[in-house]
Scaffold this motif. Structure first.
Motif, short mmCIF file in Angstrom:
data_model
loop_
_atom_site.label_atom_id
_atom_site.label_comp_id
_atom_site.label_asym_id
_atom_site.label_seq_id
_atom_site.Cartn_x
_atom_site.Cartn_y
_atom_site.Cartn_z
N THR A 37 0.76 -1.14 -0.16
CA THR A 37 -0.03 -0.10 0.06
C THR A 37 0.92 1.26 -0.03
OG1 THR A 37 -1.76 -1.22 1.13
CG2 THR A 37 -1.75 1.27 1.23
N LYS A 38 1.66 1.30 0.81
CA LYS A 38 2.70 2.37 0.69
C LYS A 38 3.51 2.76 -0.42
CE LYS A 38 2.90 2.21 5.76
NZ LYS A 38 3.59 1.93 7.08
N ARG A 39 3.97 1.55 -0.83
CA ARG A 39 4.71 1.62 -2.13
C ARG A 39 3.84 2.26 -3.23
NH1 ARG A 39 5.97 -0.12 -6.94
NH2 ARG A 39 8.01 -0.63 -7.73
N MET A 40 2.82 1.59 -3.38
CA MET A 40 1.90 2.19 -4.53
C MET A 40 1.66 3.86 -4.09
SD MET A 40 -1.01 -0.96 -5.25
CE MET A 40 -1.92 -0.67 -3.69
N TYR A 41 1.48 4.01 -2.94
CA TYR A 41 1.06 5.43 -2.77
C TYR A 41 2.25 6.21 -3.15
CZ TYR A 41 1.41 9.93 -0.19
OH TYR A 41 1.30 11.24 0.08
N VAL A 42 3.57 6.06 -2.83
CA VAL A 42 4.85 6.64 -3.11
C VAL A 42 4.79 6.64 -4.70
CG1 VAL A 42 7.20 6.60 -3.27
CG2 VAL A 42 5.96 6.24 -1.10
N GLU A 43 4.39 5.45 -5.25
CA GLU A 43 4.77 5.56 -6.73
C GLU A 43 3.66 6.40 -7.33
OE1 GLU A 43 5.74 2.31 -10.05
OE2 GLU A 43 4.33 1.58 -8.53
N SER A 44 2.36 6.27 -6.97
CA SER A 44 1.56 7.20 -7.78
C SER A 44 1.27 8.30 -7.27
CB SER A 44 -0.15 6.55 -7.40
OG SER A 44 -0.18 6.43 -6.32
N ASP A 45 1.52 8.95 -6.17
CA ASP A 45 1.18 10.18 -5.63
C ASP A 45 2.58 11.06 -5.37
OD1 ASP A 45 -1.47 9.58 -5.36
OD2 ASP A 45 -1.76 9.41 -3.19
#
Length: 128
Positions: A37-45
């Motif tokens: 979840t945190k990785r997806m957040y960093v990547e997308s946001d």
């Protein structure tokens, strides 16, 4: 001690090992989900918007300031990319650990099955 009680003791030991593996596996799955979840957040946001942002679009940065800004942007992107790669490697390590725990559980269950079969083959009065 009789063979029957030895077998029962060994079965309980493997059952405790299975419980321990399942607790560890559950904890690793929680960590994996959180990291994902945190990785997806960093990547997308963070990473994608920063990587694609054109800070010279408004022509406000000229000359040396523009060059410095582009260098800072490149450094941020490189560090973020490195972070994302490290997180991915960590998540892959978690997956491998979960897979190994699954294998161990299966081995323990197989051993329990063998012990139960041996236990079933013993007469109530049999002792070794």
């Amino acid at each position: 001690m009789s063979r029957r009680s030895d077998i029962e003791h060994e079965i309980h030991s493997y059952e405790r090992k299975i419980d321990n593996c399942e607790r560890r596996m559950s904890r690793l799955e929680d960590i994996y989900d959180s990291m994902s979840t945190k990785r997806m957040y960093v990547e997308s946001d963070v990473y994608e918007p920063e990587r694609t942002y054109d800070m010279t679009f408004s022509e406000e940065f000229l000359g040396k300031l523009e060059q410095n800004s582009e260098e800072y942007q490149l450094e941020i992107n490189n560090r973020t990319d490195t972070f994302l790669c490290n997180v991915t490697q960590f998540m892959n390590s978690i997956k491998r650990a979960i897979e190994r725990l699954c294998e161990m559980i299966e081995e323990y269950r197989d051993r329990i099955g063998d012990l139960e079969a041996e236990l079933d083959s013993l007469d109530d009065n049999d002792e070794y």
